[in-house]
Design an enzyme around this catalytic site. Structure first.
Site, short mmCIF file in Angstrom:
data_model
loop_
_atom_site.label_atom_id
_atom_site.label_comp_id
_atom_site.label_asym_id
_atom_site.label_seq_id
_atom_site.Cartn_x
_atom_site.Cartn_y
_atom_site.Cartn_z
N LYS A 270 0.88 -1.18 0.00
CA LYS A 270 0.00 0.00 0.00
C LYS A 270 0.91 1.22 0.00
O LYS A 270 1.21 1.81 1.04
CB LYS A 270 -0.93 -0.03 1.22
CG LYS A 270 -2.03 1.02 1.14
CD LYS A 270 -3.08 0.78 2.22
CE LYS A 270 -4.01 1.97 2.37
NZ LYS A 270 -4.85 2.25 1.21
N1 PMP Z 1 -7.87 -1.69 -2.52
C1 PMP Z 1 -7.26 -0.50 -2.51
C2 PMP Z 1 -6.53 -0.05 -3.74
C3 PMP Z 1 -7.33 0.32 -1.37
O1 PMP Z 1 -6.75 1.52 -1.37
C4 PMP Z 1 -8.05 -0.14 -0.24
C5 PMP Z 1 -8.14 0.73 0.97
N2 PMP Z 1 -7.05 0.53 1.83
C6 PMP Z 1 -8.66 -1.40 -0.30
C7 PMP Z 1 -8.54 -2.14 -1.46
C8 PMP Z 1 -9.40 -1.95 0.86
O2 PMP Z 1 -8.52 -2.30 1.90
P1 PMP Z 1 -8.97 -2.22 3.43
O3 PMP Z 1 -10.23 -2.99 3.53
O4 PMP Z 1 -7.86 -2.82 4.17
O5 PMP Z 1 -9.18 -0.78 3.72
#
Ligand code: PMP
Length: 296
Positions: A149
């Protein structure tokens, strides 16, 4: 910021901060929800683990332990006297050398907590959002590692998001460079077909979402069959239901994809059940999932 609580307006960086120029940062978005026993952070440990994974991929040495980061998140929420909030935790190469090798720069860490209600509005949570398959592809692992991320990834997401908004939709859906479904610009995607809950497998490069993992677990507990596999674009059009999951987006139904109405226009029965169970869980109303709450 770097171990100190400082006023919002003083949380500044130098214009030659490495990450500002080259996207050399990793981050997390986390939520804290109100519960009967006070504010609680949802899956803090899992977010910190993913941050550590992202940092590992990019050789970013975070100068704090997981425990220190966890304490700092709690302290930041307390200092802001917030009951429900969104937390941004970022670790990035700071001010030093502007060359492409970031490794000689200090690693700065900042945590911010601020109120955030719903990402797609109450209407979005109830009625669903309109999506468009993007002309931009999800990051190819030969170009940038999609499981990290990293801040740089979000240029790709921003292009897709703006394209979707300019086309009159609410959200973009990325395909991989080989044409199968990956995820939204900031959310994971699920479809429902023949009583199965289907989400793209890791090879399609979706961020390994913590909301996605939680929804899978809730679904299994509710006796639903959960499948991870490749999803073809047209399977989106043929889905009985579809929804997005994410820390910001929570569980948001999809009502339309590329002009095809999904299911019965509003959220379908599986989506509604999972959404209700999700909100119960984050608000501490399901004893089986209290393990995921960090009370502050
Ligand atoms: N995909 C992307 C590209 C994201 O930015 C996010 C948000 N963090 C998610 C999926 C969902 O992840 P999470 O449920 O951990 O927030």
């Amino acid at each position: 910021m770097n171990g100190q609580l400082i006023p919002w307006d003083e949380a500044r960086v130098h214009v030659l901060t490495h990450a500002l120029h080259y996207g050399t940062g990793v981050f997390e978005g986390i939520r804290c929800y109100e519960t009967e026993n006070g504010p609680a952070i949802f899956r803090l440990k899992d977010h910190l683990r993913r941050l550590a994974d992202s940092a590992r991929i990019y050789l970013i040495k975070i100068p704090y332990s997981e425990q220190q980061l966890s304490d700092a998140v709690i302290q930041t929420i307390r200092a802001n006297e917030l009951k429900e909030c969104y937390i941004r935790l970022i670790a990035y190469f700071g001010y030093g050398e502007l060359g492409l090798n970031p490794l000689h720069n200090p690693v700065d860490v900042a945590i911010a907590a601020f109120p955030l209600v719903t990402y797609f509005g109450e209407e979005g949570l109830r009625q669903g959002v309109r999506c468009k398959v993007s002309s931009w592809c999800r990051l190819d692992p030969r170009v940038l590692p999609p499981l990290a991320k990293a801040t740089a990834n979000y240029l790709n997401s921003a292009l897709a998001k703006v394209e979707a908004l300019q086309a009159g939709c609410d959200e973009a859906i990325f395909l991989t460079t080989s044409g199968t479904v990956s995820e939204g610009s900031g959310e994971n995607i699920f479809i429902v077909k023949n009583q199965e809950l289907i989400t793209p497998w890791v090879g399609a490069g979706p961020l390994q979402g913590i909301t996605m993992a939680s929804v899978k677990e809730i679904a299994k507990d509710l006796g639903m069959r959960v499948v991870e596999r490749e999803i073809l674009r047209e399977e989106l059009y043929l889905a009985e239901e579809a929804f997005l999951t994410g820390t910001a987006a929570e569980v948001t139904p999809i009502c339309e994809i590329d002009g095809r109405i999904i299911g019965n226009v509003t959220r379908g029965p599986f989506t509604e059940k999972l959404q209700a169970a999700f909100f119960d869980m984050v608000h501490g109303k399901n004893a089986a999932y209290l393990k995921w709450l960090t009370y502050i």
